[in-house]
Design a protein around this motif. Structure first.
Motif, mmCIF file in Angstrom:
data_model
loop_
_atom_site.group_PDB
_atom_site.id
_atom_site.type_symbol
_atom_site.label_atom_id
_atom_site.label_comp_id
_atom_site.label_asym_id
_atom_site.label_seq_id
_atom_site.Cartn_x
_atom_site.Cartn_y
_atom_site.Cartn_z
ATOM 1 N N ALA A 3 3.198 11.635 6.459
ATOM 2 C CA ALA A 3 2.194 11.176 5.511
ATOM 3 C C ALA A 3 0.826 11.691 5.935
ATOM 4 C CB ALA A 3 2.191 9.659 5.466
ATOM 5 N N ALA A 4 -0.026 11.984 4.928
ATOM 6 C CA ALA A 4 -1.392 12.398 5.245
ATOM 7 C C ALA A 4 -2.116 11.263 5.955
ATOM 8 C CB ALA A 4 -2.129 12.797 3.973
ATOM 9 N N VAL A 5 -1.957 10.063 5.401
ATOM 10 C CA VAL A 5 -2.561 8.876 6.009
ATOM 11 C C VAL A 5 -1.518 7.784 6.003
ATOM 12 C CG1 VAL A 5 -4.350 7.114 5.841
ATOM 13 C CG2 VAL A 5 -4.861 9.471 5.156
ATOM 14 N N ALA A 6 -1.379 7.086 7.118
ATOM 15 C CA ALA A 6 -0.442 5.961 7.143
ATOM 16 C C ALA A 6 -1.087 4.754 7.793
ATOM 17 C CB ALA A 6 0.817 6.363 7.911
ATOM 18 N N PHE A 7 -0.946 3.579 7.145
ATOM 19 C CA PHE A 7 -1.384 2.313 7.720
ATOM 20 C C PHE A 7 -0.149 1.563 8.171
ATOM 21 C CE2 PHE A 7 -5.801 1.008 6.026
ATOM 22 C CZ PHE A 7 -6.291 2.285 6.224
ATOM 23 N N GLU A 8 -0.179 1.089 9.407
ATOM 24 C CA GLU A 8 0.932 0.278 9.891
ATOM 25 C C GLU A 8 0.399 -1.103 10.226
ATOM 26 O OE1 GLU A 8 2.356 2.487 13.238
ATOM 27 O OE2 GLU A 8 2.870 4.228 12.023
ATOM 28 N N GLU A 9 0.693 -2.053 9.337
ATOM 29 C CA GLU A 9 0.327 -3.455 9.581
ATOM 30 C C GLU A 9 -1.151 -3.576 9.982
ATOM 31 O OE1 GLU A 9 2.364 -6.585 9.863
ATOM 32 O OE2 GLU A 9 3.394 -5.402 8.341
ATOM 33 N N VAL A 10 -2.022 -2.941 9.205
ATOM 34 C CA VAL A 10 -3.433 -2.893 9.587
ATOM 35 C C VAL A 10 -4.174 -4.131 9.065
ATOM 36 C CG1 VAL A 10 -5.610 -1.699 9.179
ATOM 37 C CG2 VAL A 10 -3.562 -0.395 9.761
ATOM 38 N N SER A 11 -4.915 -4.762 9.969
ATOM 39 C CA SER A 11 -5.789 -5.864 9.571
ATOM 40 C C SER A 11 -7.203 -5.552 10.026
ATOM 41 C CB SER A 11 -5.346 -7.178 10.222
ATOM 42 O OG SER A 11 -4.078 -7.528 9.763
ATOM 43 N N CYS A 12 -8.145 -6.077 9.271
ATOM 44 C CA CYS A 12 -9.532 -5.935 9.689
ATOM 45 C C CYS A 12 -10.268 -7.205 9.330
ATOM 46 C CB CYS A 12 -10.187 -4.740 8.998
ATOM 47 S SG CYS A 12 -11.854 -4.429 9.597
ATOM 48 N N ALA A 13 -10.840 -7.847 10.351
ATOM 49 C CA ALA A 13 -11.528 -9.120 10.120
ATOM 50 C C ALA A 13 -12.981 -8.987 10.525
ATOM 51 C CB ALA A 13 -10.856 -10.218 10.933
ATOM 52 N N PHE A 14 -13.865 -9.636 9.748
ATOM 53 C CA PHE A 14 -15.275 -9.749 10.120
ATOM 54 C C PHE A 14 -15.528 -11.208 10.459
ATOM 55 C CE2 PHE A 14 -14.923 -6.298 7.052
ATOM 56 C CZ PHE A 14 -15.471 -5.249 7.764
ATOM 57 N N GLY A 15 -15.494 -11.528 11.712
ATOM 58 C CA GLY A 15 -15.601 -12.935 12.086
ATOM 59 C C GLY A 15 -14.403 -13.683 11.543
ATOM 60 N N GLN A 16 -14.683 -14.711 10.762
ATOM 61 C CA GLN A 16 -13.587 -15.518 10.207
ATOM 62 C C GLN A 16 -12.971 -14.847 8.988
ATOM 63 O OE1 GLN A 16 -12.212 -18.146 11.369
ATOM 64 N NE2 GLN A 16 -13.650 -18.678 12.997
ATOM 65 N N PHE A 17 -13.754 -13.961 8.359
ATOM 66 C CA PHE A 17 -13.320 -13.406 7.090
ATOM 67 C C PHE A 17 -12.370 -12.230 7.309
ATOM 68 C CE2 PHE A 17 -14.123 -10.217 3.712
ATOM 69 C CZ PHE A 17 -13.549 -10.921 2.659
ATOM 70 N N VAL A 18 -11.159 -12.361 6.735
ATOM 71 C CA VAL A 18 -10.182 -11.282 6.884
ATOM 72 C C VAL A 18 -10.297 -10.373 5.663
ATOM 73 C CG1 VAL A 18 -7.753 -10.717 7.134
ATOM 74 C CG2 VAL A 18 -8.671 -12.784 8.193
ATOM 75 N N ALA A 19 -10.859 -9.195 5.860
ATOM 76 C CA ALA A 19 -11.091 -8.292 4.733
ATOM 77 C C ALA A 19 -9.808 -7.544 4.367
ATOM 78 C CB ALA A 19 -12.195 -7.292 5.082
ATOM 79 N N VAL A 20 -9.043 -7.185 5.381
ATOM 80 C CA VAL A 20 -7.780 -6.474 5.142
ATOM 81 C C VAL A 20 -6.709 -7.181 5.955
ATOM 82 C CG1 VAL A 20 -6.552 -4.304 5.503
ATOM 83 C CG2 VAL A 20 -8.936 -4.271 4.711
ATOM 84 N N ASP A 21 -5.615 -7.516 5.294
ATOM 85 C CA ASP A 21 -4.637 -8.394 5.926
ATOM 86 C C ASP A 21 -3.264 -7.714 5.964
ATOM 87 O OD1 ASP A 21 -3.366 -10.532 6.992
ATOM 88 O OD2 ASP A 21 -3.506 -11.800 5.206
#
Lengths: 331, 388, 304
Positions: A3-21
């Motif tokens: 794949a050109a780009v692959a996400f594997e179980e990616v999360s991104c949180a800003f403090g308490q706020f989970v932007a990507v789950d």
């Protein structure tokens, strides 16, 4: 093929706020891949994690198979067209476009030649000496595109690049972008909140809601066979029928999506569902009726002709395959 | 009228000059009436104390009670500031030093004083009653207030015996502790210090024919400047603010300099090893005079203050506070703050060795009217400090 | 009364120019008479002479003052002051930039407020007190000297102080000390404009630079620095002109070499040579005019 780009179980949180789950997805080499969702759904954060402006708090990002999770932006074979274009105000258009070559140490003559080529490619020949501030919004957008393409990245990221343009310009840029992608043959990852734009340009669309992937599929799949209620509601105009209404009108259990433009509206057809016109909206290309079919249920109907007035008694009918049952997922 | 233009330019000055000459023409007052309720004084810091810093030093409160004249003080740190404030106007009195007093007289800024209206005037030190820095053409333009000298202050750890000559700050040499004086001596940074150099040359090089350190012809003046240029190599920093010099002697390792008794008193009170001496060449000094503005708005209160300013108690207290000498000799005895040896310590017995500050003018007596005027002293001293 | 007011306001409404003139007249008069007037008086004075014999000002046109300005001692003063102002400006820029950068890009909320306060706080206390405090810090018996000694670096400090021109017996008695105190005193005037300029650089420009392959150092050099330059120039106008005019600091710290402000003060006050003092004041005015013209060309005022 990797794949050109692959996400594997990616999360991104800003403090308490989970932007990507816990997002997993794969962008195929050479495709036009769109991240679609309302604002705050996590699509831009995903794009920024591909570009390297944001690092995931969990999970792994791969670019062409290699782990790029915590790689700085300048070490990625990826370039970005920013939402506000982010042109350097203190440089000429030519220097802006040639910037990626300059920081790589390409000689001035060579990089100017290639910058002018890029400007040609985005239909802006002869503007190299001007300052970004002297250009129109559409022109700036093209400069940003030329600048991002000059390094010949394998993946181009576009963060709502058409958002600031007026409708007419936006439509022509959509066509142009798609043509450009075919011409240069690189992977495009495109972020938008405009479902029309997503459907018209993409090879595949990934729909986001509240940090999660709702569905990944071709525009047809997304439109005709939404995987979740959210996708059904967000993409296109449709009627989401549930419970008793769904049973009565379609004979199906659970949630059913019935696209507004698939419904036929007639004065009288035996066996069809009777209803009363509650609202008529003239939308140019088509007419939208809102028809009360009892049980406190109203159906949207899009049709080309204006045959009925407010309060008219009508019947509605649709082919069997127009009803799409939405799989029972987590609500 | 011609003189009143001296230090000013522009229309504002002209207007002020007219006002001044009008008052000037009226001559001295003949009587002192009822007080106007206040008096505005321009003074050196520490000259008019009302006990705010130290309760013992208060010579204002009593005056205000007995006369009903409220005293308003505006302090000034240099003679030039005093002249500028008096030019602006709005004040009744000023405690002017000798390098400012004649400028004020010449500029018509101050009025003649009727000494008959200052009853104690006759008790003022006879040597000061007709001093040339406030008496012009037989007319008195002020009442002497206080005087002091610019002594040689030295570090007693370095000098076991008091140095007897200013040579220690003018000539390159090793001091008694065996180390060179370079970088360890100071000099005053005002142009008037050229007179100190001239004073040293009077003894060192009599052939120059210097009679008065404030009256220098071209050759004498050049010799003084040459000496000062030589001194510039020894002096790392000049002093102009008493407290900066106190700090320099405390923290920077300076061991000898011209100074006021004031600095020495403070350093001694902090147990610093310093003492002062009047070298054989003599010293320069300052004598301050209380002068009245030509346009004083409160002349009655001003005359009351002039009388008050020379009462023995005030004179003794002030001398103790400022390290100066009273203008009334009876103030030297029996003053608790000053002590009976105070006047001697502050220079009373050196009066004859003191050359009091005066503004140098071209038209001088001792050199046949061919002296270098003060404005050139300024330019040239600037050059000396700049290493030229 | 109200009818009168209404008719007045109607009159003024119809004549916008008149209303504007009425509003602007007081400040313009102030500017015109007090400000320009005093400048012109100064200019006029610089063409007057001083009578050699009596020291009285002669109101006759002469260029003698300007000839005297060119005398070696006065040229020294001018060169020394302009040199110091330039050095202080460079020093302030070098110290202020990292602080401003930290404030603009790496802090927010209360940390930034605290830094702001830290930068501004010295401006609220007496300038003189701070200068005297520095005299004590830099003295031979002062903290700085002590710290060098404690660190075993006295040889380094002595080495620096032995450099002719900038050295002296101690830091507080050297041009280097004057420089240090000038830089400290004027620092806030450099930090704030740079910080404002840096704050206006959008994050996306920095991301775009990195995205296109620029390392942090290249991004700084090619994008951040050029965009912050107007702030640096605006700040340098403050530090340069403030140093040109100051006459307090070199009187307290340094080797007693005189600076322009002190010379003006001496000539005007002590010497009563107002014409020469006026000629001297024209020097910083001219220097600043040239400086501002250059700064304008470099775009310092585009960002104001």
């Amino acid at each position: 093929m990797t794949a050109a780009v692959a996400f594997e179980e990616v999360s991104c949180a800003f403090g308490q706020f989970v932007a990507v789950d816990r997002v997993s997805l794969e962008v195929r080499e050479g495709e036009f891949f769109t991240l679609l969702g309302p604002s705050g759904s996590g699509k831009t954060t995903c794009l920024r994690m591909i570009g390297g402006f944001q690092f995931p708090t969990r999970g792994r990002v791969r670019i062409h198979g290699a782990d790029a999770t915590r790689l700085p932006p300048y070490a990625r074979d990826v370039n970005t067209v920013f939402q506000d274009y982010a042109l350097f105000p203190h440089m000429s258009v030519r220097d802006n476009v040639a910037y990626g070559l300059m920081v790589r140490g390409v000689a001035r003559e060579e990089r100017y030649r290639r910058a002018d080529e890029m400007l040609e490619l985005v239909h802006l020949p002869g503007t190299g000496a001007r300052r970004p501030a002297e250009l129109s919004g559409g022109q700036r957008q093209r400069v940003a595109l030329a600048r991002a393409l000059i390094n010949r990245p394998r993946v181009l990221l576009l963060d709502e690049p058409l958002g600031a343009l007026d409708l007419k310009l936006r439509e022509s840029m959509q066509v142009e972008l798609k043509a450009l992608q075919r011409q240069v043959g690189i992977t495009f990852v495109f972020v938008t909140h405009d479902q029309q734009e997503a459907l018209s340009m993409s090879d595949r669309v990934c729909v986001f809601d509240r940090g999660r992937v709702e569905q990944i599929g071709t525009p047809e799949e997304i439109y005709d066979r939404p995987a979740t209620r959210f996708v059904a509601g967000f993409v296109g105009s449709g009627n989401l029928l549930e419970g008793a209404a769904a049973r009565r009108l379609t004979g199906a259990q659970g949630a059913v999506m019935l696209r507004a433009e698939r419904i036929r509206i007639e004065a009288r057809r035996p066996g069809a569902v009777p209803g009363v016109v509650k609202e008529v909206e003239y939308l140019g290309a088509f007419i939208r009726y809102i028809v009360d079919v009892g049980d406190r249920t109203e159906l949207l109907v899009n049709t080309a002709r204006r045959d009925f007035a407010l309060g008219a008694e009508v019947t509605l009918s649709w082919p069997e395959e127009a009803c799409h049952r939405i799989p029972q997922g987590p609500a | 009228m011609k003189n009143s233009h001296r230090t000013l330019g522009g229309a504002l000055a002209l207007a002020a000059a007219f006002a001044v000459t009008a008052a000037y023409a009226a001559g001295p007052r003949q009587s002192v009436g009822k007080g106007e309720g206040r008096v505005d004084i321009v003074a050196w810091p520490g000259y008019i104390e009302r006990g705010a810093t130290d309760k013992n030093f208060d010579w204002v409160t009593g005056f205000e009670k007995s006369t009903g004249c409220k005293v308003q003080v505006k302090t000034a740190n240099t003679s030039d500031e005093m002249v500028a404030l008096m030019n602006e106007g709005g004040f009744d009195l000023v405690t002017a030093s000798g390098d400012a007093s004649l400028r004020l007289v010449a500029g018509g800024r101050v009025q003649e004083i009727n000494t008959k209206l200052v009853p104690s005037y006759g008790k003022v030190d006879k040597r000061l009653q007709n001093a040339p820095w406030h008496t012009v053409g037989g007319k008195h333009y002020g009442v002497p207030y206080q005087w002091g000298y610019n002594v040689l202050m030295y570090n007693t750890n370095v000098f076991k015996q008091a140095p007897d000559s200013w040579a220690v700050v003018f000539e390159e040499m090793n001091l008694p502790d065996g180390k060179p004086n370079k970088g360890r001596v100071q000099a005053f940074d005002g142009p008037i210090y050229i007179a100190d150099a001239a004073l040293y040359l009077m003894t060192k090089n009599p052939a120059l024919g210097i009679k008065d350190p404030y009256e220098l012809n071209e050759d004498q003046y050049k010799a003084a400047l040459a000496l000062l240029r030589q001194q510039r190599k020894l002096v790392a920093r000049y002093w102009h603010d008493a407290f900066v010099q106190i700090d320099d002697f405390t923290n920077e390792g300076f061991v000898a300099s011209s100074a006021w008794q004031f600095q020495a008193n403070i350093l001694k009170s902090k147990n610093r090893p310093v003492a002062t001496v009047v070298p054989k060449e003599g010293v320069t000094g300052w004598a301050d005079t209380t002068m009245m503005h030509a346009g004083a708005k409160h002349p009655n209160c001003a005359y009351k203050w002039l009388e008050h300013s020379i009462n023995p108690k005030l004179q003794g207290d002030l001398a103790a506070w400022f390290g100066a000498v009273p203008v009334r000799l009876e103030a030297c005895k029996g003053n608790k703050l000053l002590g009976d040896d105070g006047c001697a310590r502050h220079g009373l017995n050196s009066f004859d060795k003191i050359h009091f500050w005066r503004t140098p003018v071209a038209n001088c007596k001792t050199q046949g009217g061919k002296c270098v005027p003060y404005y050139r002293w300024v330019s040239d001293y600037i050059a000396v400090l700049g290493g030229r | 009364m109200s009818a009168l007011a209404r008719s007045l306001s109607t009159t003024l409404y119809g004549r916008r120019g008149l209303a504007l003139a009425l509003l602007l007249a007081p400040p313009l008069l102030w500017l015109g008479i007090v400000y320009c007037g005093s400048l012109l008086a100064l200019l006029a004075n610089s063409f007057y002479g001083l009578d050699e014999f009596s020291g009285v000002i002669k109101r006759e046109f002469t260029l003698k003052n300007f000839v005297e300005l060119a005398a070696p001692a006065n040229r020294d003063v001018i060169a020394r002051t302009v040199g110091m102002a330039a050095a202080v400006t460079v020093g302030c820029a070098l110290v202020a930039f990292p602080i401003a950068y930290l404030m603009a890009r790496y802090t927010r909320g209360w940390v930034r407020a605290a830094l702001y306060l830290g930068v501004m706080l010295p401006l609220w206390s007496s300038y003189l007190v701070r200068v005297y405090a520095w005299k004590l810090l830099l003295a031979r018996e002062g903290v700085v000297n002590w710290m060098f000694a404690e660190a075993g670096l006295s040889w380094l400090l002595q080495g620096i102080l032995a450099v002719p021109g900038i050295g002296g017996p101690s830091l507080s008695i050297s041009s280097l000390g004057t420089f240090i105190v000038f830089v400290y005193i004027w620092l806030p005037f450099m930090i704030l404009p740079i910080q404002a300029a840096l704050e206006r650089v959008p994050q996306s420009l920095i991301e775009a630079s990195a995205d296109l392959g620029a390392h942090d150092a290249a991004t700084f050099r090619k994008v951040i620095l050029p965009l912050a330059l107007p702030g640096v120039i605006a700040g340098s106008i403050f530090t340069f002109s403030l140093t040109l005019g100051d006459y307090i600091i070199p009187g307290i710290i340094g080797d007693s070499s005189l600076y322009l402000g002190q010379v003006v003060y001496l000539q005007q006050g002590t010497a009563g040579n107002v014409p020469l003092a006026a000629a001297f004041t024209l020097v910083p005015i001219t220097v600043m005019a040239v400086y501002l013209a250059v700064a304008k060309r470099m775009g310092a005022f585009d960002a104001l």
